[in-house]
Design an enzyme around this catalytic site. Structure first.
Site, PDB file in Angstrom:
ATOM      1  CD  GLN A  57      -2.823  -1.010   2.482  1.00 56.96           C
ATOM      2  OE1 GLN A  57      -3.052   0.035   3.061  1.00 56.96           O
ATOM      3  NE2 GLN A  57      -3.301  -2.161   2.901  1.00 56.96           N
ATOM      4  CG  ASP A 125      -3.608  -2.629   6.820  1.00 52.14           C
ATOM      5  OD1 ASP A 125      -3.734  -2.417   5.602  1.00 52.14           O
ATOM      6  OD2 ASP A 125      -4.319  -3.449   7.450  1.00 52.14           O
ATOM      7  CG  HIS A 126      -6.245   0.503   6.680  1.00 53.16           C
ATOM      8  ND1 HIS A 126      -7.222   0.325   7.629  1.00 53.16           N
ATOM      9  CD2 HIS A 126      -6.289  -0.610   5.901  1.00 53.16           C
ATOM     10  CE1 HIS A 126      -7.816  -0.837   7.438  1.00 53.16           C
ATOM     11  NE2 HIS A 126      -7.262  -1.438   6.397  1.00 53.16           N
ATOM     12  N   PRO A 230     -14.737  -2.429   7.168  1.00 54.70           N
ATOM     13  CG  PRO A 230     -15.820  -2.948   9.157  1.00 54.70           C
ATOM     14  CD  PRO A 230     -15.748  -1.904   8.105  1.00 54.70           C
ATOM     15  CD  GLU A 235     -18.266   4.900   5.844  1.00 53.56           C
ATOM     16  OE1 GLU A 235     -17.663   5.994   5.718  1.00 53.56           O
ATOM     17  OE2 GLU A 235     -18.656   4.450   6.932  1.00 53.56           O
ATOM     18  CE1 TYR A 245     -16.725  13.799   7.030  1.00 50.85           C
ATOM     19  CE2 TYR A 245     -18.413  12.542   5.867  1.00 50.85           C
ATOM     20  CZ  TYR A 245     -17.764  13.739   6.117  1.00 50.85           C
ATOM     21  OH  TYR A 245     -18.192  14.881   5.480  1.00 50.85           O
ATOM     22  CB  ALA A 251     -18.609   0.092   9.950  1.00 53.43           C
ATOM     23  CG  ASP A 255     -26.655   0.100  10.319  1.00 53.50           C
ATOM     24  OD1 ASP A 255     -25.648  -0.228  10.997  1.00 53.50           O
ATOM     25  OD2 ASP A 255     -26.691  -0.009   9.085  1.00 53.50           O
ATOM     26  CD  GLU A 290     -22.558   0.682  13.415  1.00 46.96           C
ATOM     27  OE1 GLU A 290     -21.647   0.766  12.570  1.00 46.96           O
ATOM     28  OE2 GLU A 290     -23.752   0.457  13.110  1.00 46.96           O
TER      29      GLU A 290
HETATM   30 CA   LIG Z   1     -18.066   6.428   8.023  1.00 42.71          CA
HETATM   31 CA   LIG Z   2     -23.275   0.319  10.659  1.00 42.81          CA
END
Ligand SMILES: [Ca+2]
Ligand SMILES: [Ca+2]
Ligand SMILES: [Ca+2]
Length: 424
Positions: A57, A125-126, A230, A235, A245, A251, A255, A290
């Site tokens: 990466q 990573d990322h 994940p 998104e 965000y 994630a 919800d 969440e």
């Molecule tokens: Ca987000």
């Molecule tokens: Ca979610």
């Protein structure tokens, strides 16, 4: 479909220039090449020796052209983002930098390197690294969360929600910029109109990002971003000043579907390092739904790929993700029905997803249409102003997935620029 060029070492950014050429960075090749889209002729403009490549990466990543490039305004500048080794000696201490070069049009070289900003975080990573110039004449750079709290880095605290303080800004300690999108003056300084977040002005424009690999300026100067979730909830976001965000608390949407934030680094009394890395989350790891987290600046995505119900089969590779690469906005008239659509690239599915935007650009009107499916990993995209021609950069290697979810390592056009043309 036509292969414009191949044999590229990790084409990562492809940008259509004012000279009607494709400007391409090669991630592991550490090169900037200019490619004639008509015949595939390549000109190497620059090789950056101090780019550090340690895994799949990092390396030479983003490229953004100054809006006045080749307009006779003494601003023939090209901005590059890349990782480098910040420590002398054998150990690699990876950091992210933005460097400016001047394009010498006669010699076809990039000259006069000038560091814009150095010492930005990069981990194993990322990484992020996508770079654009906004309609406001500022640089915007995506920085990933370093993969913290995930996989091999699961004991490393995730800092995507952590914010700079006056002290860290004064000390030029940019380590807190993991999981952020930055807004930066061309000279590297902090714009005086950057958002005040928790009372502090820094380079941070938005936060709570995981692995943001796509960023583009759309109509009205609106910024659209794509990032990896994940194993669900990749998104597509509309990025606005000072917004949160959600990652790692949320994630996708807030919800409580599939994802809950398990903070491995806070494991107690068993230390994280002593825990097995596989299987169910141990009870010593604090886990939070969440909806038990709320934040006034939380901003949900425009669209996820994909939000699924708890219990969905996530064992097959990419079953509820597309692993987004770059993103662009189609604003032309040539392809009927396409005007003001987001084009979101998929690494794992070898496809481009077209998302028609609502008139105000603040939502997506319809479900995505899948386009250009091949056995490739689409890393980045550029649009020809003719409105008919789309260029896609492909990864040199890595997993792809067939429609049934079977992983495939053999890519049809590794390390290439592909052209897709409408009509004729
Ligand atoms: Ca987000
Ligand atoms: Ca979610
Ligand atoms: Ca691009």
């Amino acid at each position: 479909m036509r292969v414009v060029a191949s044999g590229l070492e990790g084409p990562w950014e492809v940008t259509y220039g004012p000279d009607q050429q494709l400007w391409v960075t090669e991630r592991s090749g550490k090169r900037v090449v200019r490619i004639n889209p008509a015949d595939g002729t390549k000109t190497v403009l620059l090789t950056i020796a101090d780019v550090s490549v340690t895994f799949l990466q990092d390396g030479l990543l983003g490229l953004a052209l100054h809006p006045d490039l080749l307009r006779g305004r003494a601003a023939d500048f090209v901005y590059l983002s890349f990782t480098y080794d910040a420590a002398p000696g054998p150990e690699v201490v990876s950091r992210l930098a933005i460097r400016r070069y001047r394009y010498d049009e006669r010699a076809h070289t990039l000259v006069e390197p000038l560091d814009v900003i150095k010492g930005l975080p990069a981990y194993t990573d990322h990484v992020g690294g996508r770079l654009v110039v906004g309609a406001d004449g500022k640089l915007y750079l995506t920085i990933g969360d370093g993969g913290s709290n995930f996989g091999q880095n699961r004991c490393r605290p995730n800092r995507a929600q952590e914010l700079p303080t006056e002290a860290t800004v004064t000390a030029r300690d940019w380590s807190v910029y993991e999981g952020k999108i930055l807004r930066i003056n061309f000279d590297g300084s902090i714009p005086t109109d950057n958002p005040l977040i928790n009372g502090v002005r820094s380079h941070v424009f938005s936060y709570g990002h995981r692995n943001p690999l796509g960023l583009v300026v759309g109509p009205g100067g609106r910024l659209y971003e794509s990032e990896h979730g994940p194993d669900t909830d990749d998104e597509v976001n509309l990025i606005e000043a000072g917004r949160n965000y959600g990652w790692p608390n949320v994630a996708g949407f807030r919800d409580d579907k599939t994802y809950a934030y398990s903070n491995w680094s806070a494991s107690s009394p068993e230390a994280c390092a002593s825990l097995p890395g596989r299987g169910a989350v141990p009870p010593s790891v604090p886990t939070q739904q969440e909806t038990s987290w709320n934040h006034p600046q939380f901003t949900p995505p425009l669209r996820t790929f994909f939000t699924v119900e708890t219990g969905y089969d996530l064992n097959r590779i990419g079953n509820a993700t597309i692993a987004p690469g770059g993103v662009d906005v189609y604003t032309g008239d040539a392809i009927p029905g396409w005007k003001n659509s987001l084009l979101v690239l998929s690494l794992i599915r070898g496809a481009v997803y077209r998302l028609p935007l609502a008139a105000d650009g603040r939502s997506v009107k319809e479900p995505p249409a899948e386009l250009f499916r091949t056995t490739n990993r689409y890393r980045d995209v550029a649009l020809n102003p003719d409105g008919r021609t789309i260029y896609l950069a492909t990864d040199p290697s890595g997993p792809n997935r067939d429609p049934s979810g079977v992983a495939n390592q053999k890519l049809a056009n590794p390390g290439s620029i592909l052209e897709f043309k409408y009509g004729n």
